[in-house]
Scaffold this active site. Structure first.
Site, PDB file in Angstrom:
ATOM      1  N   ARG A 106      40.365-105.142 -89.478  1.00  0.00           N
ATOM      2  CA  ARG A 106      40.702-104.074 -90.428  1.00  0.00           C
ATOM      3  C   ARG A 106      41.110-104.717 -91.739  1.00  0.00           C
ATOM      4  NH1 ARG A 106      44.669 -98.890 -90.128  1.00  0.00           N
ATOM      5  NH2 ARG A 106      42.835 -98.179 -89.019  1.00  0.00           N
ATOM      6  N   HIS A 133      34.855 -96.371 -91.579  1.00  0.00           N
ATOM      7  CA  HIS A 133      35.811 -96.341 -90.463  1.00  0.00           C
ATOM      8  C   HIS A 133      35.066 -95.824 -89.224  1.00  0.00           C
ATOM      9  CE1 HIS A 133      39.469 -96.499 -88.400  1.00  0.00           C
ATOM     10  NE2 HIS A 133      40.165 -95.544 -88.972  1.00  0.00           N
ATOM     11  N   GLN A 136      36.738 -94.466 -85.928  1.00  0.00           N
ATOM     12  CA  GLN A 136      37.376 -93.157 -86.122  1.00  0.00           C
ATOM     13  C   GLN A 136      36.349 -92.036 -85.928  1.00  0.00           C
ATOM     14  OE1 GLN A 136      40.771 -92.223 -87.018  1.00  0.00           O
ATOM     15  NE2 GLN A 136      39.902 -90.254 -86.432  1.00  0.00           N
ATOM     16  N   CYS A 270      42.071 -87.716 -89.648  1.00  0.00           N
ATOM     17  CA  CYS A 270      42.101 -89.019 -88.976  1.00  0.00           C
ATOM     18  C   CYS A 270      43.537 -89.503 -88.756  1.00  0.00           C
ATOM     19  CB  CYS A 270      41.301 -90.039 -89.774  1.00  0.00           C
ATOM     20  SG  CYS A 270      41.828 -90.171 -91.498  1.00  0.00           S
ATOM     21  N   ARG A 316      40.786 -91.908 -79.970  1.00  0.00           N
ATOM     22  CA  ARG A 316      40.554 -93.231 -80.560  1.00  0.00           C
ATOM     23  C   ARG A 316      40.519 -94.287 -79.465  1.00  0.00           C
ATOM     24  NH1 ARG A 316      41.846 -94.544 -85.529  1.00  0.00           N
ATOM     25  NH2 ARG A 316      40.367 -96.196 -85.080  1.00  0.00           N
TER      26      ARG A 316
HETATM   27  N1  NVA Z   1      41.298 -93.213 -95.950  1.00  0.00           N
HETATM   28  C1  NVA Z   1      42.411 -93.660 -95.161  1.00  0.00           C
HETATM   29  C2  NVA Z   1      42.084 -93.642 -93.712  1.00  0.00           C
HETATM   30  C3  NVA Z   1      43.218 -94.002 -92.809  1.00  0.00           C
HETATM   31  C4  NVA Z   1      42.847 -93.981 -91.372  1.00  0.00           C
HETATM   32  C5  NVA Z   1      42.801 -95.054 -95.617  1.00  0.00           C
HETATM   33  O1  NVA Z   1      41.914 -95.885 -95.800  1.00  0.00           O
HETATM   34  O2  NVA Z   1      43.985 -95.302 -95.802  1.00  0.00           O
HETATM   35  N1   CP Z   2      43.303 -93.155 -88.096  1.00  0.00           N
HETATM   36  C1   CP Z   2      43.718 -94.426 -88.180  1.00  0.00           C
HETATM   37  O1   CP Z   2      42.928 -95.354 -88.338  1.00  0.00           O
HETATM   38  O2   CP Z   2      45.049 -94.587 -88.046  1.00  0.00           O
HETATM   39  P1   CP Z   2      45.849 -95.952 -88.227  1.00  0.00           P
HETATM   40  O3   CP Z   2      45.807 -96.310 -89.685  1.00  0.00           O
HETATM   41  O4   CP Z   2      47.238 -95.654 -87.740  1.00  0.00           O
HETATM   42  O5   CP Z   2      45.184 -97.007 -87.390  1.00  0.00           O
END
Ligand code: NVA
Ligand code: CP
Length: 328
Positions: A106, A133, A136, A270, A316
């Site tokens: 990530r 993502h 997700q 999400c 998830r």
């Molecule tokens: N768009 C958000 C998604 C979090 C799961 C981010 O990148 O912070």
């Molecule tokens: N939806 C999601 O990716 O959550 P986190 O940022 O908590 O992993």
């Protein structure tokens, strides 16, 4: 389906049949988990979990999935490793591939996870980049299928910042799987034209209708799923809030917007979400810009019967488990 050895970087690289099989495997693994039936499909294997951005769901999903599969896992957080500071991604990939059977990443640009995959001899799974993502969206598709019993003829409307990871990935996932997808965003916040063109090709095969509409009332007509995400994502500068709030305010998912969708429409997100004043950022931003009922979604909608966000969050884990078991 044979996905062994394959990287999971975006859903662009997977056929609808492969995505369907991953969803079916996730359903089966969920049933087993609920019934207490062991499914240690990857006994003795190990996965490295690189998180250059923070996480609750994705990290926990990977750790629990790995444990249930009989695997070991190592969490490498945003600080405390050599990654990027003293060691390149290419070197990190080769070091970790010598010790682990898979790597989750990530972080920031998609090019980083692509580079990791290029230099890693073991499968790399994208746990979120700025652009995509994919794990997700797998969970989202699983949740929609659980709720409606099908993905066909379902209309999902994504409101908010549609040019970032969630907007892009939902567009790809829906186009591949035949879910009708409408991106509803202000000018400049729609997915890129190149991605739209690619997805139009997938939609031709799957039958999905893809629409890009900046008027929420028009977009939400006949919607089965109303989906949103935070307006300023991880890694974006805090100053963005000042610019984003006036642009995004008409897209806040509140009861009025929900009333423009189908009567039995569900709400998805999400997560994490700024639906109340109980978080540091949520509180500061809500107070500063006068959004006491919630930012991208009101607390009323978030806590309503229509909201299936916690089922979505649980999924998830089941979908990530299916991905790990399939690529190993
Ligand atoms: N768009 C958000 C998604 C979090 C799961 C981010 O990148 O912070
Ligand atoms: N939806 C999601 O990716 O959550 P986190 O940022 O908590 O992993």
């Amino acid at each position: 389906m044979n996905l062994r050895g394959k990287d999971f970087l975006t859903l662009l690289d997977f056929t609808s049949e492969e995505i369907n099989e991953l969803l079916t495997l996730a359903d089966e693994l969920k049933r087993k988990k609920k019934a207490g039936i062991p499914h240690r499909l990857c006994e003795g294997k190990n996965i490295a979990l690189i998180f250059e951005k923070t996480s609750t769901r994705t990290r926990c999903a990977f750790e629990v999935a790995a444990s249930d599969l009989g695997m070991g896992s190592t969490y490498l957080g945003p600080s405390g490793t050599q990654i990027g500071i003293k060691e390149s991604i290419a070197d990190t990939a080769r070091v970790l591939a010598g010790m682990y059977d898979a790597i989750e990443y990530r972080g920031f640009g998609q090019e980083i996870v692509n580079e990791l995959a290029k230099f890693s001899s073991v499968p790399v799974i994208n746990g979120l980049t700025n652009e995509y993502h994919p794990t997700q969206v797998l969970a989202d598709l699983m949740t929609i299928r659980e709720h409606f019993g099908t993905l066909k003829n379902i209309k999902l409307v994504y409101l908010g910042d549609a040019r970032y990871n969630m907007g892009n990935s939902l567009l790809v996932g829906c186009a591949k799987m035949g879910v009708n997808f409408t991106a509803c965003a202000p000018e400049g916040y729609m997915p890129g034209q190149e991605l739209i063109d690619k997805c139009r090709g997938f939609a031709k095969e799957s039958g999905a209708v893809l629409e890009f509409e900046s008027d929420p009332k028009k977009a939400l007509k006949d919607a089965d799923v109303v989906y949103t995400d935070i307006w300023v994502s991880m890694g974006e500068p805090e100053e963005e809030w000042a610019k984003r709030i006036p642009l995004m305010r008409p897209y806040q998912v509140n009861s009025e917007l929900m009333s423009w969708a189908k009567k039995d429409a569900v709400f998805m997100h999400c997560l994490p979400s700024y639906h109340d004043m109980k978080t540091g950022i949520g509180n500061t931003v809500a107070e500063k810009y006068g959004l006491p009922d919630g930012i991208e979604v009101t607390d009323e909608v978030f806590e309503s019967e229509a909201s299936i966000v916690f089922q979505e969050a649980e999924n998830r884990m089941h979908t990530i488990k299916a991905v790990i078991a399939s690529v190993l």
